[in-house]
Scaffold this motif. Structure first.
Motif, PDB file in Angstrom:
ATOM      1  N   GLU A  96       0.982  -1.160  -0.082  1.00  0.00           N
ATOM      2  CA  GLU A  96      -0.045   0.020   0.003  1.00  0.00           C
ATOM      3  C   GLU A  96       1.129   1.329   0.015  1.00  0.00           C
ATOM      4  O   GLU A  96       1.884   1.319   0.794  1.00  0.00           O
ATOM      5  CB  GLU A  96      -1.009   0.061   1.214  1.00  0.00           C
ATOM      6  CG  GLU A  96      -1.848  -1.178   1.308  1.00  0.00           C
ATOM      7  CD  GLU A  96      -3.323  -0.778   0.524  1.00  0.00           C
ATOM      8  OE1 GLU A  96      -3.169  -0.062  -0.463  1.00  0.00           O
ATOM      9  OE2 GLU A  96      -4.189  -1.490   1.141  1.00  0.00           O
ATOM     10  N   LYS A 111     -13.999   1.138   5.379  1.00  0.00           N
ATOM     11  CA  LYS A 111     -13.818   1.616   3.949  1.00  0.00           C
ATOM     12  C   LYS A 111     -13.578   2.847   4.059  1.00  0.00           C
ATOM     13  O   LYS A 111     -12.657   3.240   3.137  1.00  0.00           O
ATOM     14  CB  LYS A 111     -15.227   1.288   3.080  1.00  0.00           C
ATOM     15  CG  LYS A 111     -15.347   1.949   1.760  1.00  0.00           C
ATOM     16  CD  LYS A 111     -16.724   1.620   1.047  1.00  0.00           C
ATOM     17  CE  LYS A 111     -17.730   2.706   1.944  1.00  0.00           C
ATOM     18  NZ  LYS A 111     -19.072   2.525   1.540  1.00  0.00           N
ATOM     19  N   LYS A 159      -6.017   1.559  -0.309  1.00  0.00           N
ATOM     20  CA  LYS A 159      -7.032   0.926  -1.392  1.00  0.00           C
ATOM     21  C   LYS A 159      -7.587  -0.589  -1.226  1.00  0.00           C
ATOM     22  O   LYS A 159      -8.735  -0.843  -1.451  1.00  0.00           O
ATOM     23  CB  LYS A 159      -6.204   1.223  -2.860  1.00  0.00           C
ATOM     24  CG  LYS A 159      -6.162   2.574  -3.278  1.00  0.00           C
ATOM     25  CD  LYS A 159      -5.414   2.705  -4.495  1.00  0.00           C
ATOM     26  CE  LYS A 159      -4.977   4.116  -4.617  1.00  0.00           C
ATOM     27  NZ  LYS A 159      -3.732   4.433  -5.383  1.00  0.00           N
ATOM     28  N   HIS A 160      -6.519  -1.491  -0.872  1.00  0.00           N
ATOM     29  CA  HIS A 160      -6.974  -2.979  -0.664  1.00  0.00           C
ATOM     30  C   HIS A 160      -7.801  -2.945   0.592  1.00  0.00           C
ATOM     31  O   HIS A 160      -8.713  -3.679   0.455  1.00  0.00           O
ATOM     32  CB  HIS A 160      -5.729  -3.595  -0.762  1.00  0.00           C
ATOM     33  CG  HIS A 160      -4.985  -3.726  -1.903  1.00  0.00           C
ATOM     34  ND1 HIS A 160      -3.764  -3.287  -2.042  1.00  0.00           N
ATOM     35  CD2 HIS A 160      -5.174  -4.786  -2.794  1.00  0.00           C
ATOM     36  CE1 HIS A 160      -3.412  -3.369  -3.313  1.00  0.00           C
ATOM     37  NE2 HIS A 160      -4.122  -4.239  -3.711  1.00  0.00           N
ATOM     38  N   ASP A 165     -11.322  -1.905  -0.075  1.00  0.00           N
ATOM     39  CA  ASP A 165     -12.055  -2.856  -0.985  1.00  0.00           C
ATOM     40  C   ASP A 165     -12.621  -3.620   0.194  1.00  0.00           C
ATOM     41  O   ASP A 165     -13.754  -4.221  -0.075  1.00  0.00           O
ATOM     42  CB  ASP A 165     -11.323  -3.357  -2.112  1.00  0.00           C
ATOM     43  CG  ASP A 165     -10.897  -2.428  -3.371  1.00  0.00           C
ATOM     44  OD1 ASP A 165     -11.621  -1.530  -3.202  1.00  0.00           O
ATOM     45  OD2 ASP A 165      -9.915  -2.720  -4.317  1.00  0.00           O
ATOM     46  N   ARG A 198     -15.360  -2.308   1.824  1.00  0.00           N
ATOM     47  CA  ARG A 198     -16.742  -2.097   1.135  1.00  0.00           C
ATOM     48  C   ARG A 198     -17.453  -3.534   1.198  1.00  0.00           C
ATOM     49  O   ARG A 198     -18.662  -3.812   1.181  1.00  0.00           O
ATOM     50  CB  ARG A 198     -16.388  -1.686  -0.141  1.00  0.00           C
ATOM     51  CG  ARG A 198     -17.495  -1.754  -1.165  1.00  0.00           C
ATOM     52  CD  ARG A 198     -16.895  -0.917  -2.597  1.00  0.00           C
ATOM     53  NE  ARG A 198     -16.403   0.434  -2.604  1.00  0.00           N
ATOM     54  CZ  ARG A 198     -15.084   0.567  -2.748  1.00  0.00           C
ATOM     55  NH1 ARG A 198     -14.167  -0.177  -2.884  1.00  0.00           N
ATOM     56  NH2 ARG A 198     -14.821   1.817  -2.387  1.00  0.00           N
ATOM     57  N   SER A 199     -16.674  -4.666   0.807  1.00  0.00           N
ATOM     58  CA  SER A 199     -17.350  -6.088   0.832  1.00  0.00           C
ATOM     59  C   SER A 199     -17.798  -6.321   1.911  1.00  0.00           C
ATOM     60  O   SER A 199     -18.961  -7.114   1.955  1.00  0.00           O
ATOM     61  CB  SER A 199     -16.218  -7.058   0.253  1.00  0.00           C
ATOM     62  OG  SER A 199     -15.669  -6.648  -1.116  1.00  0.00           O
TER      63      SER A 199
END
Length: 102
Positions: A7, A51, A60-61, A64, A67-68
């Motif tokens: 990251e 998130k 960023k990872h 994600d 969010r999931s």
């Protein structure tokens, strides 16, 4: 040995990232407990917060994953939550932070 997840974070945030990662580890523990209790509201909330915080820092990872997790909590998707928590623990174990000036 597993490959690192890189990251790239703005150098100006360097002093804050250690605390952010400590909080992320606490959130992982809370998510595990919430999943054991089928506390989907907590899972959804933590995913949402993860998130947003991750995006603010540039992870960023992690954003994600958050969010999931948020979506899986909202859908009460037990199997997906289990897989996402495995992915989240793997992420925390393998993440390597590179600091750069933006």
């Amino acid at each position: 040995m597993s490959q690192k997840i890189i990251e790239t974070i703005d150098n100006e945030l360097k002093m804050l990232v250690e605390r952010f990662m400590e909080n992320t580890n606490l959130e992982v523990a809370t998510l595990i407990e919430a999943s054991k209790k089928s506390d989907f509201l907590t899972i959804n909330r933590i995913g949402h917060n993860m998130k947003g915080s991750a995006l603010n820092y540039g992870f960023k990872h992690l954003a994600d994953l958050g969010r999931s997790i948020e979506k899986a909590g909202a859908n009460e998707d037990v199997e997906n939550i289990k897989q996402l928590l495995i992915s989240l623990k793997d992420y925390v174990a393998r993440v390597e932070i590179k600091f750069e000036r933006n």
